[in-house]
Motif scaffolding. Structure first.
Motif, mmCIF file in Angstrom:
data_model
loop_
_atom_site.group_PDB
_atom_site.id
_atom_site.type_symbol
_atom_site.label_atom_id
_atom_site.label_comp_id
_atom_site.label_asym_id
_atom_site.label_seq_id
_atom_site.Cartn_x
_atom_site.Cartn_y
_atom_site.Cartn_z
ATOM 1 N N CYS A 28 0.859 -1.181 0.000
ATOM 2 C CA CYS A 28 0.000 0.000 0.000
ATOM 3 C C CYS A 28 0.897 1.234 0.000
ATOM 4 C CB CYS A 28 -0.894 -0.005 1.242
ATOM 5 S SG CYS A 28 -1.826 1.531 1.418
ATOM 6 N N THR A 29 0.596 2.187 -0.876
ATOM 7 C CA THR A 29 1.443 3.375 -0.989
ATOM 8 C C THR A 29 0.728 4.644 -0.514
ATOM 9 O OG1 THR A 29 0.776 3.698 -3.297
ATOM 10 C CG2 THR A 29 2.758 2.395 -2.909
ATOM 11 N N ALA A 30 -0.327 4.463 0.293
ATOM 12 C CA ALA A 30 -1.079 5.637 0.751
ATOM 13 C C ALA A 30 -0.393 6.352 1.897
ATOM 14 C CB ALA A 30 -2.499 5.233 1.158
ATOM 15 N N CYS A 31 0.425 5.632 2.671
ATOM 16 C CA CYS A 31 1.133 6.330 3.754
ATOM 17 C C CYS A 31 2.529 5.771 3.902
ATOM 18 C CB CYS A 31 0.341 6.299 5.062
ATOM 19 S SG CYS A 31 0.771 4.999 6.215
ATOM 20 N N ALA A 32 3.314 6.429 4.750
ATOM 21 C CA ALA A 32 4.742 6.120 4.850
ATOM 22 C C ALA A 32 5.030 4.767 5.482
ATOM 23 C CB ALA A 32 5.449 7.230 5.621
ATOM 24 N N HIS A 33 4.043 4.123 6.067
ATOM 25 C CA HIS A 33 4.280 2.764 6.576
ATOM 26 C C HIS A 33 4.516 1.786 5.433
ATOM 27 C CE1 HIS A 33 3.622 3.637 10.749
ATOM 28 N NE2 HIS A 33 2.374 4.018 10.577
ATOM 29 N N ARG A 34 3.925 2.049 4.288
ATOM 30 C CA ARG A 34 4.058 1.170 3.118
ATOM 31 C C ARG A 34 3.848 -0.292 3.518
ATOM 32 N NH1 ARG A 34 5.819 3.610 -1.482
ATOM 33 N NH2 ARG A 34 6.678 5.711 -1.262
ATOM 34 N N CYS A 35 2.716 -0.592 4.132
ATOM 35 C CA CYS A 35 2.422 -1.956 4.583
ATOM 36 C C CYS A 35 2.508 -2.927 3.406
ATOM 37 C CB CYS A 35 1.026 -2.024 5.180
ATOM 38 S SG CYS A 35 0.810 -1.013 6.654
ATOM 39 N N ALA A 41 -4.731 -9.725 4.963
ATOM 40 C CA ALA A 41 -4.180 -8.856 6.016
ATOM 41 C C ALA A 41 -4.738 -7.437 5.936
ATOM 42 C CB ALA A 41 -2.665 -8.807 5.894
ATOM 43 N N HIS A 42 -4.807 -6.797 7.107
ATOM 44 C CA HIS A 42 -5.111 -5.371 7.217
ATOM 45 C C HIS A 42 -3.813 -4.589 7.350
ATOM 46 C CE1 HIS A 42 -9.177 -6.673 8.315
ATOM 47 N NE2 HIS A 42 -9.560 -5.431 8.047
ATOM 48 N N GLY A 43 -3.812 -3.331 6.897
ATOM 49 C CA GLY A 43 -2.693 -2.440 7.172
ATOM 50 C C GLY A 43 -2.740 -1.943 8.606
ATOM 51 N N LEU A 44 -1.682 -1.229 8.998
ATOM 52 C CA LEU A 44 -1.597 -0.706 10.366
ATOM 53 C C LEU A 44 -2.745 0.254 10.685
ATOM 54 C CD1 LEU A 44 2.241 -0.026 10.661
ATOM 55 C CD2 LEU A 44 0.916 -1.730 11.935
ATOM 56 N N ARG A 50 -6.233 -6.346 2.262
ATOM 57 C CA ARG A 50 -6.100 -7.122 1.029
ATOM 58 C C ARG A 50 -7.126 -8.250 0.999
ATOM 59 N NH1 ARG A 50 -0.708 -10.057 -1.499
ATOM 60 N NH2 ARG A 50 -1.832 -11.219 -3.120
ATOM 61 N N ARG A 51 -7.816 -8.350 -0.131
ATOM 62 C CA ARG A 51 -8.741 -9.463 -0.388
ATOM 63 C C ARG A 51 -8.382 -10.034 -1.744
ATOM 64 N NH1 ARG A 51 -9.096 -9.014 4.112
ATOM 65 N NH2 ARG A 51 -10.755 -8.167 5.411
ATOM 66 N N GLY A 52 -7.720 -11.181 -1.767
ATOM 67 C CA GLY A 52 -7.241 -11.739 -3.036
ATOM 68 C C GLY A 52 -6.166 -10.835 -3.614
ATOM 69 N N ASP A 53 -6.341 -10.454 -4.864
ATOM 70 C CA ASP A 53 -5.341 -9.593 -5.511
ATOM 71 C C ASP A 53 -5.717 -8.115 -5.439
ATOM 72 O OD1 ASP A 53 -3.718 -11.683 -6.174
ATOM 73 O OD2 ASP A 53 -4.683 -12.027 -8.117
ATOM 74 N N VAL A 54 -6.688 -7.799 -4.616
ATOM 75 C CA VAL A 54 -7.207 -6.430 -4.551
ATOM 76 C C VAL A 54 -6.960 -5.838 -3.168
ATOM 77 C CG1 VAL A 54 -9.333 -5.042 -4.675
ATOM 78 C CG2 VAL A 54 -8.979 -6.929 -6.282
ATOM 79 N N LEU A 55 -6.597 -4.559 -3.141
ATOM 80 C CA LEU A 55 -6.553 -3.829 -1.876
ATOM 81 C C LEU A 55 -7.873 -3.099 -1.731
ATOM 82 C CD1 LEU A 55 -4.707 -3.025 0.553
ATOM 83 C CD2 LEU A 55 -4.225 -0.916 -0.708
ATOM 84 N N ARG A 56 -8.655 -3.467 -0.745
ATOM 85 C CA ARG A 56 -9.943 -2.797 -0.492
ATOM 86 C C ARG A 56 -9.695 -1.588 0.401
ATOM 87 N NH1 ARG A 56 -14.035 -4.535 -3.692
ATOM 88 N NH2 ARG A 56 -15.398 -3.493 -2.191
ATOM 89 N N VAL A 57 -10.313 -0.460 0.032
ATOM 90 C CA VAL A 57 -10.048 0.801 0.737
ATOM 91 C C VAL A 57 -11.378 1.477 1.084
ATOM 92 C CG1 VAL A 57 -7.876 1.056 -0.539
ATOM 93 C CG2 VAL A 57 -9.942 2.211 -1.364
ATOM 94 N N PRO A 58 -11.390 2.386 2.080
ATOM 95 C CA PRO A 58 -12.641 3.034 2.488
ATOM 96 C C PRO A 58 -13.246 3.830 1.338
ATOM 97 C CG PRO A 58 -10.887 3.447 4.082
ATOM 98 C CD PRO A 58 -10.238 2.825 2.882
ATOM 99 N N PHE A 59 -14.576 3.742 1.223
ATOM 100 C CA PHE A 59 -15.226 4.456 0.109
ATOM 101 C C PHE A 59 -16.717 4.602 0.396
ATOM 102 C CE2 PHE A 59 -16.328 5.691 -4.141
ATOM 103 C CZ PHE A 59 -15.147 6.208 -4.663
#
Ligand code: SF4
Length: 358
Positions: A28-35, A41-44, A50-59
């Motif tokens: 994930c490149t949205a913040c400096a943690h770069r999870c 897995a969830h980011g910090l 992540r769900r399969g090959d997709v990163l699900r994000v708030p929307f």
């Protein structure tokens, strides 16, 4: 409120700020943690997963929305006196023990009962802002960059309705996220919360990415303002504050720097309030180090003269304020009425950025 992680997962969309890594994880490149996330897995931050090959994000939702004077976001060179629709969501990449909005930002880490999410379309928020007489739409309360894709949609709709757009961020982000949001964003307001890595470790982040974000945002053409909340026995060393002033001046002396006083809250309720003396002294030092616009605020006893905007050349008051509200604007087309020097900022909406004087 029942099962916040489930509610957040239900209101998500595929993200753009992500890249595959050679080891099979998604970065994930949205913040400096770069999870770097394996499947499931969830980011910090707790809101990107992540769900399969997709990163699900708030929307498609907000967790809070208010209409307030734009100055309450501690941005002083942005459409003074305008109303702003301010929206927030859940979660944060940092965990500051003095967070003002911890019920939202730490909603996934604390047994708090935040308000439930309100499902809403981007265009509805822009329409609401216009119908309410706002000239600005701002993202604040939690860290907006962790929902950058939703922000892009909301700000795109806001821009189409002639609103100026403001991100209020912890600055712990990436060039990719800033470049992604730049086409729909006018203002990047950054909290620079300290001057050492040790301080940033206390908050769950690092200093270097925040300094990089300030410089990158400015070079990309965002209007940038920086806030440092000064907390007793945490970041109140005059030498450290002097270092921040020097660093900001080396990036761009026209960047406004706001020195705000700490109030006890959240996990640091036992600390004393910050007094005015140190902040006034640090402001004087910052001017001496080359910054053109330094403000002092958030104190029990207001230091009103240090909340006004002055012409960087002749020092005429060009915007007069009291208690985070504008009471007089003397600018003429972004210029000092006395000496005609351009005063940098976003003085109108749709946004027209007045660059710093040569
Ligand atoms: S926004 Fe930051 S904390 Fe959240 S998943 Fe992305 S890199 Fe990790």
């Amino acid at each position: 409120m029942p099962d916040l992680p489930r509610l957040i997962a239900d209101r998500s969309a595929p993200g753009d700020l992500v890249r595959p890594r050679a080891d099979g994880r998604l970065e994930c490149t949205a913040c400096a943690h770069r999870c770097a996330l394996p499947d499931g897995a969830h980011g910090l931050c707790g809101v990107r997963a992540r769900r399969g090959d997709v990163l699900r994000v708030p929307f498609g939702y907000v967790a809070a929305r208010r209409i307030r004077a734009v100055e309450t976001n501690t941005v002083y060179h942005v459409v003074p006196g305008a109303l702003a629709l301010i929206v927030g969501m859940y979660g944060c990449d940092l965990r500051c023990p003095y967070c003002h909005n911890w019920r939202l930002s730490q909603a996934l880490r604390e047994p708090a009962e935040p308000a439930p999410p309100e499902a809403v379309a981007a265009a509805e928020l822009a329409d609401l802002a216009v119908a309410s007489g706002c000239r600005v739409l701002a993202a604040a309360y939690n860290e907006p960059m962790i929902a950058a894709e939703w922000l892009h949609a909301v700000f795109g709709a806001a821009r189409a309705r002639g609103l100026a757009t403001v991100i209020v961020s912890d600055g712990h982000t990436t060039r990719e996220a800033l470049e992604y949001l730049r086409p729909v964003t006018d203002v990047y307001r950054v909290d620079l919360k300290g001057y050492t890595d040790e301080q940033y470790r206390t908050l769950g982040g690092r200093l270097a990415p925040v300094l990089d974000a300030v410089a990158t945002a400015r070079s990309l053409g965002f209007w940038v303002e920086v806030v440092t909340l000064v907390v007793p026995s945490f970041n109140d060393d005059p030498a450290g504050l002097r270092w921040i002033a020097t660093t900001l001046a080396s990036i761009d002396p026209a960047i406004p720097w706001h020195l705000n006083g700490f109030h006890p809250r959240y996990r640091w309720r036992d600390r004393p309030r910050q007094g005015a003396g140190l902040l006034v002294s640090a402001a004087g030092t910052a001017y001496a180090r080359g910054l053109h616009h330094v403000y002092v605020g958030n104190l029990a006893d207001s230091v009103r003269a240090l909340s006004h905007t002055r012409c960087p050349r002749c020092h005429e008051v060009v915007v007069e304020r009291a208690d985070y509200a504008t009471i007089r604007v003397a600018l003429r087309d972004g210029r000092c009425p006395a000496c005609r020097t351009a005063v940098p900022g976003v003085w109108s909406a749709p946004a027209g950025v007045v660059p710093a004087a040569a």
